[in-house]
Structure formats: C-alpha cells, structure tokens
Design a protein around this motif. Structure first.
Motif, PDB file in Angstrom:
ATOM      1  N   ARG A 299      99.704  44.577 -90.825  1.00 37.04           N
ATOM      2  CA  ARG A 299      99.807  43.580 -89.761  1.00 37.04           C
ATOM      3  C   ARG A 299     101.256  43.142 -89.542  1.00 37.04           C
ATOM      4  O   ARG A 299     101.702  42.941 -88.416  1.00 37.04           O
TER       5      ARG A 299
ATOM      6  N   GLN B 192      88.033  34.147 -83.071  1.00 35.75           N
ATOM      7  CA  GLN B 192      86.632  34.026 -82.688  1.00 35.75           C
ATOM      8  C   GLN B 192      85.872  35.303 -83.037  1.00 35.75           C
ATOM      9  O   GLN B 192      84.649  35.295 -83.129  1.00 35.75           O
ATOM     10  N   TYR B 193      86.601  36.388 -83.210  1.00 34.95           N
ATOM     11  CA  TYR B 193      85.986  37.678 -83.508  1.00 34.95           C
ATOM     12  C   TYR B 193      85.773  37.834 -85.006  1.00 34.95           C
ATOM     13  O   TYR B 193      84.728  38.306 -85.438  1.00 34.95           O
ATOM     14  N   LYS B 194      86.800  37.412 -85.755  1.00 32.80           N
ATOM     15  CA  LYS B 194      86.716  37.592 -87.201  1.00 32.80           C
ATOM     16  C   LYS B 194      87.545  36.499 -87.867  1.00 32.80           C
ATOM     17  O   LYS B 194      88.711  36.335 -87.562  1.00 32.80           O
TER      18      LYS B 194
ATOM     19  N   TYR C 170     101.195  37.401 -84.934  1.00 27.55           N
ATOM     20  CA  TYR C 170     100.006  36.877 -85.603  1.00 27.55           C
ATOM     21  C   TYR C 170      99.371  35.767 -84.753  1.00 27.55           C
ATOM     22  O   TYR C 170      98.164  35.769 -84.506  1.00 27.55           O
TER      23      TYR C 170
ATOM     24  N   ILE D   9      97.739  37.292 -81.453  1.00 27.01           N
ATOM     25  CA  ILE D   9      96.454  37.950 -81.662  1.00 27.01           C
ATOM     26  C   ILE D   9      95.356  36.948 -82.019  1.00 27.01           C
ATOM     27  O   ILE D   9      94.257  36.991 -81.471  1.00 27.01           O
ATOM     28  N   GLU D  10      95.683  36.032 -82.926  1.00 22.61           N
ATOM     29  CA  GLU D  10      94.660  35.067 -83.357  1.00 22.61           C
ATOM     30  C   GLU D  10      94.308  34.038 -82.294  1.00 22.61           C
ATOM     31  O   GLU D  10      93.151  33.747 -82.050  1.00 22.61           O
TER      32      GLU D  10
ATOM     33  N   THR E 104      93.682  29.105 -68.681  1.00 20.95           N
ATOM     34  CA  THR E 104      92.358  29.710 -68.816  1.00 20.95           C
ATOM     35  C   THR E 104      92.057  30.723 -67.724  1.00 20.95           C
ATOM     36  O   THR E 104      91.476  31.783 -67.974  1.00 20.95           O
TER      37      THR E 104
ATOM     38  N   VAL F 122      91.604  40.214 -71.759  1.00 20.84           N
ATOM     39  CA  VAL F 122      91.029  39.619 -72.973  1.00 20.84           C
ATOM     40  C   VAL F 122      91.159  38.106 -72.902  1.00 20.84           C
ATOM     41  O   VAL F 122      90.304  37.366 -73.369  1.00 20.84           O
ATOM     42  N   GLN F 123      92.232  37.641 -72.296  1.00 22.86           N
ATOM     43  CA  GLN F 123      92.437  36.205 -72.174  1.00 22.86           C
ATOM     44  C   GLN F 123      91.607  35.599 -71.050  1.00 22.86           C
ATOM     45  O   GLN F 123      91.161  34.471 -71.139  1.00 22.86           O
TER      46      GLN F 123
ATOM     47  N   ARG G 159     100.943  30.841 -72.892  1.00 25.93           N
ATOM     48  CA  ARG G 159     100.131  31.783 -72.143  1.00 25.93           C
ATOM     49  C   ARG G 159     100.553  31.847 -70.674  1.00 25.93           C
ATOM     50  O   ARG G 159     100.750  32.910 -70.105  1.00 25.93           O
TER      51      ARG G 159
ATOM     52  N   PRO H  13      87.230  36.761 -72.359  1.00 25.02           N
ATOM     53  CA  PRO H  13      87.080  37.198 -73.747  1.00 25.02           C
ATOM     54  C   PRO H  13      85.661  37.694 -74.082  1.00 25.02           C
ATOM     55  O   PRO H  13      85.530  38.655 -74.838  1.00 25.02           O
TER      56      PRO H  13
ATOM     57  N   PHE I 211      88.178  45.173 -77.812  1.00 28.02           N
ATOM     58  CA  PHE I 211      89.614  45.052 -78.066  1.00 28.02           C
ATOM     59  C   PHE I 211      89.930  44.872 -79.543  1.00 28.02           C
ATOM     60  O   PHE I 211      90.778  45.555 -80.100  1.00 28.02           O
ATOM     61  N   HIS I 212      89.231  43.963 -80.180  1.00 27.48           N
ATOM     62  CA  HIS I 212      89.561  43.707 -81.582  1.00 27.48           C
ATOM     63  C   HIS I 212      89.039  44.795 -82.512  1.00 27.48           C
ATOM     64  O   HIS I 212      89.554  44.995 -83.597  1.00 27.48           O
TER      65      HIS I 212
ATOM     66  N   LEU J 251      95.959  33.528 -78.818  1.00 23.62           N
ATOM     67  CA  LEU J 251      95.954  33.865 -77.386  1.00 23.62           C
ATOM     68  C   LEU J 251      94.892  34.915 -77.085  1.00 23.62           C
ATOM     69  O   LEU J 251      94.248  34.869 -76.041  1.00 23.62           O
ATOM     70  N   LEU J 252      94.751  35.877 -77.966  1.00 21.74           N
ATOM     71  CA  LEU J 252      93.814  36.978 -77.747  1.00 21.74           C
ATOM     72  C   LEU J 252      92.500  36.772 -78.492  1.00 21.74           C
ATOM     73  O   LEU J 252      91.722  37.704 -78.668  1.00 21.74           O
ATOM     74  N   HIS J 253      92.277  35.536 -78.952  1.00 19.28           N
ATOM     75  CA  HIS J 253      90.964  35.101 -79.440  1.00 19.28           C
ATOM     76  C   HIS J 253      90.426  35.840 -80.651  1.00 19.28           C
ATOM     77  O   HIS J 253      89.211  35.885 -80.849  1.00 19.28           O
ATOM     78  N   ARG J 254      91.325  36.411 -81.457  1.00 19.19           N
ATOM     79  CA  ARG J 254      90.798  37.145 -82.607  1.00 19.19           C
ATOM     80  C   ARG J 254      90.074  36.244 -83.593  1.00 19.19           C
ATOM     81  O   ARG J 254      89.126  36.669 -84.249  1.00 19.19           O
TER      82      ARG J 254
ATOM     83  N   LEU K 261      86.070  41.094 -76.106  1.00 22.33           N
ATOM     84  CA  LEU K 261      86.476  40.712 -77.451  1.00 22.33           C
ATOM     85  C   LEU K 261      86.179  41.786 -78.497  1.00 22.33           C
ATOM     86  O   LEU K 261      87.040  42.173 -79.267  1.00 22.33           O
TER      87      LEU K 261
END
Lengths: 210, 210
Positions: free
Chosen positions: A162, B182-184, B171, B174-175, B30, A117-118, B111, A121, A128-129, B177-180, A125
């Motif tokens: 969460r 960007q998802y939501k 938190y 997920i937000e 990256t 995911v890193q 990371r 992404p 996973f999410h 490092l794992l790009h959440r 993305l």
DNA sequence: TGCCGGTGTAAGTAAGCGCTTACATCAGTT
DNA sequence: AACTGATGTAAGCGCTTACTTACACCGGCA
C-alpha cells in the motif's frame, strides 16, 4: 450523402461502437459524466446522436460500458517474475516505472472511475475495491517472496504494498490527473528513483532482522 | 409567514451567506458541481433560490467562494516544531496522523477542489499547485532540519516530503474519498504506524551516511 | 410610524438535455 | 433487383436548469 456512408469496419477497433466508447471516455474524463452531452459525444465520434442510442440504450449504459473496458492487472502481474530476478532497488524502480506508465495509458479511465466511485459508490464499490485489493495483493506477493528469500526486513507485505502504491499513485495523480506537470516541470525518472531509494532502504533486510 | 422570518444572525457562522456556502460545499462534494442544482442547494440551506442569487451573482461564483474558504497550512506548519522534539518515528507518526485528520476535516473541500482542478485547470492550476508546493515545503523543512542535526540520512528533502505526503494522502483518498472504509474495515492507527515505520527506516541516518 | 434591509412566494424565460420517431440513403449480399 | 443492416437528417417531446422579475412580509431601528 446520408446513411450507410461510413465504410464497413476494418476490425473491432475501428467500429462505430468502439469509436463512440473511446470518444465518450475522453469527454467523460475531461468534462465529467454530466458535462459531456450525448449530442457532443456523438458529434465528436462522427456519428448521429440517434446512432449513439442505437448502440447504447442510455447514457448511463454507455458509461457502464466505458468503465468496464480495461484490464491492467494481467500486465502488472506479468511484470513481477522479472522483477524478482533483479537487484531489489532496481526491481522497485522498474515496477514503479511500469505502474506509472500503465496509469498514464489509462489516465482517462482512472479519472472517470474515481469520479464515478465518488458519485455512485453503491454501484461500483465492490468492483473498484475488489480491483484495488487485487492490485495490493500483487505487490504484496512480490514483497512476500523476497521476504522468504531473506532479502527483505520484517514488515507486513500488505502495508508495504500500500505504501509503494501510494507513493507512485499519488505522484501520478498530482502530475497527470491534477495537471502539475503543466504547472512546473519535473523529472519523472529522477523522482521515481529517489522515492524508490527511500522505500528500498525502509524495507530491505538488515542484520537485526535475522 | 414569508420574508424576514429568519432571526438575525448569531454570528458569522450562522448567517444565510455561510449557510449557503456550507450547503453548497456538501452538495458539490456529493453530487459534483453540475449535479448539485441551485434549487437543491437553496432548499437544503433553508432559503429561497432567489435569496441564493441575492448573495451570489452566479452558481460559478458560489463555487469559487466555496473553494477559497479553507486555510489548513497554518495548522500543519504549526505542528512541525513539536514534531522536531520527538523521537523520529514518533514524530512521523504524529505528523501523519495530523495530516490525515486534517484531510478528513476538509474532505468535501478536497473532493470538490480536485474535481475542479481537473475540470477547469486554467483557472485553478496556479492556486492549487502553489498550495501543494507550500505543503511539500513544510514537510521538506522538517526533514532538512533533522538532516542538519545529523539524525537523518542523505536524501533530497523534497522527494522525502513528496513520498511522505503520497503515502498518507493516497491512504486518505482510498479510505475516505473513494469509500474503501465502507467496503472493508481497516485499522487506521495501525496502518499509519506501519507506513511510518517503513518510511522511518528508509530515511533515518545510518553509519554509511557519515 | 416609516424606513430599510433581508427574505419569501409565485411565476416565468431561454436554453439545454436525454431520448424518440419518421423518413431516407447506402453498401453488401443473394 | 430486392432485401437487409447500418447509418443519416430533421424534427420533436417533456423535463430540468440557472437565473430573473414582481410583489409581499417581517424585524429592527430612529
């Protein structure tokens, strides 16, 4: 001495295909996608490298298939009904234990998935999410149900879910993924109990909430 | 047009050495250690690859220096005295915000460090978990002090510190490092407040504790 | 001016990598 | 016995990688 020597598979879990996937998962987890060469994966799986490429058109496709292999949500969801019938703190502890054990079982997959995911992404993305959303919803539904029964305080179930997940997952991550248990012993059962006691006190219903 | 063209450094942060380190950190973060080639690092740093090897004997040594570059504990520790003088929930929220912001600042380092602890635990286990111990101790000392003042309930400060850290770190992970994010989209301030409210209720002193 | 420190270009080495091709063997089935 | 599906050995390709060597340039300083 060459070719055809391997016995016909005894079932899906013993096939060459599966063996390659399992081996790849382990090596991707330990050495990373790039650190695990197709040569090494084939050797450890006990097959020729050309066989690996007969089963998977590319290394990338092998990875994709490795990543699409687990489905743990059903097991986690299936635990909720039973938890709803337990005393609250005991239910939390049971759920946390179950989540932790599940994570330990799929430890390699978690590691590889997080790395990917890193790394890429854009490809993972949504998948996973989406999975993370389902996970949060699962635990939120537990809190919501107990709120409707008047057992819990006034809080947004999603944030509680969460926070619950965060405590357990971070504990798992540090102990298992980041090898802390090799650095310093730690009583997992006691830790989960202590965490859940704090969490329970923070979410249980109290007179002012009614 | 060649050699010697780069102006003399304006200070430690503008030197070739530092520029290489900063670039390497970004690319290791990256693309992973193996995914970031020395060629690419040199190019992005605006130096010749041979220059990179003049400054660092090997790629591995470059990584080691990248990993030894941050020291955030002083900043986190320095926040504790002020937090001790705030209302409890407000102190928790402030501490959580501060921890989150700090983690965001060193996101790339986190990371890379996590990836490396997983890839080569034998080399980094002691350093990394020594750091984690210090972090937990720092937050535990905060809880211990407030317990002595009679403000908090009866719980082991170390477990509380780990739970506190777990909520915030997970938190962040997920937000960021794992790009959440960007998802939501997600209201970070609200999330922290909600998490800390639950945590505060779970740890505050109540009559039965006295 | 000469020296020194720092840096650049160009070319190269040895090893590794993902993947392919040709040929061969074996077990099972008809 | 012949065919088929699955797999093996051996060799190879083109590319990439970390790192090295030779030669050159530039700015600053004495």
């Amino acid at each position: 001495m060459t070719g055809g020597k391997v016995k016909k598979s005894l079932g899906p879990y013993d096939s060459t295909h599966e063996r390659i996937l399992e081996t790849a998962l382990g090596l991707f987890s330990t050495k990373g996608y790039q650190g695990a060469s197709t040569r090494e994966i084939a050797q450890e799986a006990g097959v020729a490298e050309v066989t690996l490429f007969r089963h998977f058109p590319s290394k990338e496709r092998l990875l994709q298939e490795v990543l699409s292999r687990f489905s743990v949500l059903p097991s986690l969801k299936a635990y909720i009904p039973a938890a709803l019938e337990l005393p609250y703190e005991e239910a939390l502890t049971g759920m946390a234990d179950h989540l932790f054990d599940t994570l330990v079982q799929i430890k390699d997959w978690v590691r590889v998935m997080q790395a990917e995911v890193q790394r890429s992404p854009e490809k993972l993305l949504t998948v996973f999410h989406g999975f993370i959303d389902d996970l949060f919803d699962t635990y939120a539904s537990f809190f919501r149900e107990l709120q409707q029964r008047g057992n819990l305080g006034d809080f947004d179930p999603e944030y509680a879910a969460r926070a619950f997940h965060g405590i357990v997952f971070c504990y798992f991550s540090i102990e298992e993924l980041l090898h802390r248990k090799q650095y310093k012993a730690n009583d997992r059962g006691e830790a989960i109990r202590q965490f859940m006691r704090i969490f329970a006190l923070g979410t249980v219903s109290r007179p002012a909430d009614r």
